[in-house]
Each structure stands twice: as structure tokens, then as C-alpha cells.
Design a protein around this motif. Structure first.
Motif, short mmCIF file in Angstrom:
data_model
loop_
_atom_site.label_atom_id
_atom_site.label_comp_id
_atom_site.label_asym_id
_atom_site.label_seq_id
_atom_site.Cartn_x
_atom_site.Cartn_y
_atom_site.Cartn_z
N LEU A 288 18.07 -26.29 57.77
CA LEU A 288 17.73 -26.80 56.44
C LEU A 288 18.62 -26.18 55.37
N ALA A 289 18.88 -24.89 55.49
CA ALA A 289 19.76 -24.23 54.52
C ALA A 289 21.15 -24.85 54.57
N ALA A 290 21.63 -25.15 55.76
CA ALA A 290 22.94 -25.78 55.90
C ALA A 290 22.95 -27.16 55.25
N LEU A 291 21.87 -27.92 55.44
CA LEU A 291 21.79 -29.25 54.85
C LEU A 291 21.77 -29.17 53.32
N GLY B 20 11.53 -19.60 55.80
CA GLY B 20 11.35 -19.76 57.24
C GLY B 20 12.48 -20.57 57.83
N THR B 21 13.68 -20.08 57.71
CA THR B 21 14.87 -20.88 57.99
C THR B 21 15.09 -21.19 59.47
N GLY B 22 14.62 -20.33 60.39
CA GLY B 22 14.81 -20.60 61.82
C GLY B 22 16.28 -20.63 62.19
N THR B 23 16.77 -21.78 62.64
CA THR B 23 18.17 -21.91 63.03
C THR B 23 19.11 -21.98 61.84
N ARG C 171 24.22 -22.52 45.87
CA ARG C 171 23.81 -21.28 46.53
C ARG C 171 22.41 -21.45 47.11
N VAL C 172 22.27 -21.02 48.35
CA VAL C 172 20.99 -21.10 49.05
C VAL C 172 20.65 -19.71 49.58
N VAL C 173 19.40 -19.31 49.39
CA VAL C 173 18.89 -18.08 50.00
C VAL C 173 17.91 -18.51 51.08
N ALA C 174 18.22 -18.20 52.32
CA ALA C 174 17.41 -18.59 53.48
C ALA C 174 16.71 -17.36 54.03
N THR C 175 15.40 -17.42 54.17
CA THR C 175 14.64 -16.26 54.64
C THR C 175 13.97 -16.51 55.98
N ASP C 176 13.75 -15.43 56.68
CA ASP C 176 12.94 -15.44 57.90
C ASP C 176 12.54 -14.01 58.18
N CYS C 177 11.48 -13.83 58.97
CA CYS C 177 11.04 -12.47 59.30
C CYS C 177 11.33 -12.13 60.76
N ALA C 178 11.85 -13.09 61.54
CA ALA C 178 12.13 -12.86 62.96
C ALA C 178 13.59 -12.48 63.15
N CYS D 67 10.20 -25.53 52.26
CA CYS D 67 9.57 -24.87 53.40
C CYS D 67 9.08 -25.92 54.38
N ASN D 68 9.36 -25.70 55.66
CA ASN D 68 8.85 -26.53 56.75
C ASN D 68 8.03 -25.63 57.66
#
Length: 404
Positions: A235-238, A229-232, A246-253, A291-292
Motif C-alpha cells: 500500500l505504501a508503494a501504491l 500496518g504496512t506488511g509487505t 512522502r509516505v511513512v509506513a509503520t508495522d510492529c513485526a 489502514c487495512n
């Protein structure tokens, strides 16, 4: 938009797959146009034409009765009328002394206060959403003294081909989002700015980012992390900035996915963070899954509220129930969650702990932080008692070993 905006031949009114349509009568003629509104807000059933001769009291009565006003007067006068409607909506239910009226006096507990607050917010939104504007196909507004909002609307809505009608209140949200997107939000934990897009929740509350930064100081950075639920993308950037390879950031929007990709590109982190469309988890396992989720189990009234309100705790339950299957052996899940729902009487700490246990997880540690947003110290806020007691926590969770 011209006085009459006929629908294209391939989009007849009433067709199941047609966009919604608004109808009104003007100069004795029946007219219609496309209706545009964030979320699933239906077009108003009753519409009258209004101009600079319409007074605020008359407009407020119409709005309270469920009648929308399609504005044909000066744009700046429409803005002033909307402010007047807001004053009347905010004054309803309060005495001249400023003390709560009868509805607030009958509240029996924090949950009742919350539901009453949400009802008042919904009624206010309906009233303020009743003042409508015409838009041309290129997002121009054919009213005197109307600003140029074409770029802001294009950012929010994308390509457009036909004239339509939308509320002035929604336009104000679009303009505000455009300004936020231009200037960005300073993130101290990141040492950089994040630029939220329209419909994507802005990371204005920094305590959850501080908690993640604090947790990373006590943990050797793993080679891989999932941000659910990465949104903007903040958190993945941090996570990437603090040493995770390596970071995998997900969202459904779709808006969130575009926003996260744009922010990570601006931060030169696109090569280390993969943004993927998914309802919660990507494929595979990781030693760290963060997750937040939305922290209040209630129904959102707009797309952007989905970052705050989580009906029946769907995302929270989905994350807890599925995260063990996406952790590598010995891995950790970090759940960042405000306890505001507990203080509102919407979810107890015992229920949260039961969800964690039922998901086959155990708590290995917890970090807490007090929020510093303005409402936490505003005694006039209807939910002040709950907000003043609120604590945001980072729960460190691990998969419970199976019994031998």
C-alpha cells in the motif's frame, strides 16, 4: 543432527529464559534438542521415533492421541506420510458421499459454522504438525533424499548455531514462502511484483488495492500519507507511485519491516517511503492516513494469521480511536475493511458504525468492491455463504468537528 543433541551449558532445560526443548527416548537413551516452532506452539510432551516402517493409520492414531513422531527414515517417505495424514484429517466428519457429518449438521448459524471451522482447522494443524524432522545447526536435514533447505530456513529463521527439531509442515511453509519470495506476486494496480517474506501476509487479494487506486483518482495527492500496518509495503508503494511525495509506513513485526524495506528498495521508492517500527501510528499528523486492518475479530493461531484475525478488534479499534489525533485539519482516514465478519455474525454493521462515531469520526464516503478469490465461488467451502456475500469497502473518514 546427530542421534543425541545435548543442550549447550548456558541453556539448561527449565531455565526461564531458555529456548524450548523437546525430549524423547531413542535406542534406550533419553535425548533432547532445541524445539523450533512458529508462534508460541509448545514442544510436544510425548515423542516417539518413526521411520519408513510406520504406516499411515498408525501414525494418524499417534497424532490424534497427541504423540509426535520424530522421523528417522527417508525424507520423501515423510512427505508422503504427511499427505496421507492430511487425507485422513480432511476425511474426518464427512460421509463417503462427501456430505457434511453430524458436527456440521448441528450448526445453528454462521457464527457456529465459523467456530466449528476454526476448531477443525486447529485440530488438522495439530495432527499435521505431529510429524517432526531433525535439523543440523546449518539447517541441513540428516535424512535420505532430503532437499537442501538451508537458504529457505535462513530467510525464515535468521542465524542459527545449534541443531533443533521442527515439524515437516512448518518446513513446507518455509519452502513455500521461499518460492513466493523468489518469484513475487504480480500486483496489477502497481504494475510490478511484490515479494512477500516468510511470516508476512501475501497481497494476493487485489480488491483493496484497486479501491485505494480508485480513491486516489478522485483526490489530489497530498504531500504526506501514513500507511498503518504496512506488511509487505504494497500500500505504501501504491501511495508513493500515485503521486504522494512522502509516505511513512509503520508495522510492529520485524519480519514485516524487513519485507517492506526490501520491496520498496526493489521498486526504487526507498527515498519516498520511510518504514518505521510502531504499534499503529508514527509521530505527527498527515492529511491522509490509510489502514487495512485484519477483518475478522478472532484469535490467530500463527503469526501470519495476524493479518486476518484481530482478537476483540484490537487493531481496528486502535486505529479508529487514534486516527483523529494524527490527521491534519481537513484530512481523511481511509479504512479498508471486508465485511466478512458481519456475514459470519461476529460483528454487525451497527457496531462498526458505533465504533466510528465513538472515535469522533464521520463517514464522508465509501467505495465497495467484490472479492474475486477462489473461495468466494467454492460451494464446498464451509463458509461459502458468508464469502459469497462478502464486500470489501474503503471507508472515507473525517474527524467530526467539535461542538461549539
Amino acid at each position: 543432527m546427530p542421534p543425541s543433541s545435548p543442550l549447550p551449558d548456558n541453556a539448561p532445560a527449565g531455565a526461564a529464559d531458555s529456548p524450548p526443548v523437546i525430549h524423547w527416548t531413542e535406542a534406550g537413551e533419553a535425548r533432547s534438542a532445541r524445539w523450533r516452532a512458529e508462534g508460541s506452539t509448545a514442544p510436544p510432551k510425548r515423542v516417539v521415533v518413526g521411520d519408513d516402517t510406520l504406516g499411515a493409520d498408525a501414525a494418524y492414531r499417534l497424532a490424534c492421541e497427541g504423540t509426535a513422531i520424530l522421523w528417522r527414515g527417508d525424507f520423501q517417505n515423510a512427505r508422503q506420510l504427511l499427505q496421507a495424514l492430511a487425507r485422513r484429517a480432511d476425511g474426518k466428519g464427512r460421509r463417503k458421499s462427501g456430505k457434511p457429518g453430524k458436527d456440521a449438521a448441528t450448526v445453528s448459524g454462521p457464527a457456529d459454522a465459523f467456530h466449528l471451522h476454526r476448531q477443525a482447522q486447529a485440530q488438522r494443524a495439530r495432527v499435521l504438525g505431529s510429524l517432526l524432522l531433525p535439523f543440523e545447526a546449518d539447517y541441513g536435514i540428516p535424512l535420505r533424499r532430503a532437499p537442501d533447505v538451508r537458504q529457505a530456513c535462513h530467510e525464515a529463521y535468521g542465524e542459527n548455531a545449534v541443531a533443533f527439531v521442527a515439524s515437516l509442515r512448518e518446513l513446507q511453509g518455509i519452502i513455500g514462502a521461499h518460492e513466493w519470495r523468489k518469484k513475487g506476486v504480480e500486483i496489477p494496480a502497481l504494475g510490478a511484483r511484490i515479494h512477500p517474506h516468510y511470516g508476512v501476509f501475501s497481497p494476493v487479494r487485489g480488491e483493496y488495492l484497486d479501491l485505494v487506486a480508485q480513491a486516489l483518482q478522485t483526490t489530489s495527492p497530498p504531500p504526506l500519507a501514513f500507511d498503518i500496518g504496512t506488511g509487505t509495503g504494497v500500500l505504501a508503494a501504491l501511495l508513493a507511485q500515485r503521486g504522494i511525495e512522502r509516505v511513512v509506513a509503520t508495522d510492529c513485526a520485524p519480519r514485516a519491516l524487513a519485507c517492506a524495506r526490501a520491496n520498496l528498495a526493489l521498486l526504487n521508492l526507498s527515498d519516498r517511503v520511510q518504514v518505521a517500527e510502531a504499534d499503529l501510528f508514527p509521530e505527527g499528523r498527515a492529511p491522509l492516513v490509510v489502514c487495512n486492518p485484519p477483518w475478522v475479530p478472532a484469535r490467530p493461531s500463527s503469526a501470519i494469521e495476524q493479518a486476518v484475525y484481530d482478537p476483540d478488534s484490537r487493531m481496528l479499534r486502535g486505529f479508529l480511536d487514534g486516527v483523529a489525533a494524527h490527521l491534519t485539519p481537513g484530512g481523511e482516514a481511509w479504512l479498508i475493511l471486508s465485511d466478512l465478519a458481519e456475514h459470519l455474525g461476529l460483528r454487525s454493521r451497527e457496531q462498526l458504525l458505533a465504533m466510528i462515531e465513538a472515535a469522533g469520526l464521520s463517514v464522508s464516503g465509501r467505495l465497495d468492491a467484490r472479492p474475486h478469490h477462489a473461495k468466494a465461488s467454492d460451494p464446498n467451502d464451509p463458509l461459502h455463504a458468508a464469502r459469497a456475500a462478502e464486500v470489501t469497502s474503503l471507508w472515507r473518514l473525517q474527524a467530526t468537528p467539535a461542538a461549539p
